[in-house]
Design an enzyme around this catalytic site. Sequence first.
Site, PDB file in Angstrom:
ATOM      1  N   LYS A   1       0.830  -1.127   0.021  1.00 47.50           N
ATOM      2  CA  LYS A   1       0.001   0.023  -0.045  1.00 47.50           C
ATOM      3  C   LYS A   1       0.786   1.238  -0.027  1.00 47.50           C
ATOM      4  CE  LYS A   1      -1.297   2.297   3.297  1.00 47.50           C
ATOM      5  NZ  LYS A   1      -1.971   2.820   4.491  1.00 47.50           N
TER       6      LYS A   1
ATOM      7  N   ASP B   1      -6.048   0.444   0.857  1.00 44.57           N
ATOM      8  CA  ASP B   1      -5.963   0.690   2.150  1.00 44.57           C
ATOM      9  C   ASP B   1      -7.605   0.303   2.793  1.00 44.57           C
ATOM     10  OD1 ASP B   1      -7.985   2.766   1.347  1.00 44.57           O
ATOM     11  OD2 ASP B   1      -7.228   4.436   2.286  1.00 44.57           O
TER      12      ASP B   1
END
Length: 272
Positions: free
Chosen positions: A155, A173
């Site tokens: 991420k 996320d």
Amino acid sequence: MSHTPAPEPRTPLPTPQRRRRPGTHPAAKGTETPLGRKRRARRINRTLALTFPDARAELDFSNPLELLVATVLSAQTTDVRVNQVTPALFAAYPTAADYATADVVEVEELIRPTGFYRAKAANLVNLGKKLVTDFGGEVPEALEDLVSLPGVGRKTAHVVRGNAFGKPGLTVDTHFQRLVGRLKLSEQQNPVKIEREIAELIEAKEWTMFSHRLIFHGRRICHARTPACGACPIAFDCPSFGAGPTDPGEAEARVTGLEREHILALVHGEEA
């Protein structure tokens, strides 16, 4: 004789602004085809592009190192909180070498409000050391290099690649994962599997911006507990329509953010 100029024609949103009854969407009934899902995903992306034309990373930064550090700090806290502590942090440690030689206790004090500050401070110091020893003090661009850094997962790597280096990537996320599940674009729970599935639906050049738009949507309209279904520009394309209030007045009260008036105007068909 004077003539009043004709008004500019309205550009309709790609997603129709009429509501389905809850439970009637093909995806809600398990009858959506793979091609239908891809077309719907791309239509959602186009609608969100008009809804959030200024979607972006909401962390403040001026160079790749600052973005990398801010993203590491953003774990388990808000971007607002991170942006409150980073001005002093960036001023104290402008380079990777500065982090590498930093007193970890001093770093802890600067980042304490972000939570988990001891682990994060250790990651920042060790990150600085690895940047110095392995990458000449510069933030690398390659995904495999970024994820080799302390405190950096896929991420964070995609955030840095997409926003500092212009390399398309999907940032999975918590908002992104929650929304692709609610939209039934992916039923996976593993972030890497989600990333791969969405990559098959959305054009590669749109990956970074689709991530921003979906995250903006999750923060402003499609809230985790009570989404603003009756004021949502992609309601027609959402198989979870009805998870929140469908009454327009009640839903509109739940829309937040600086874009609120723009969002409601789009939903009401009032913007050209």
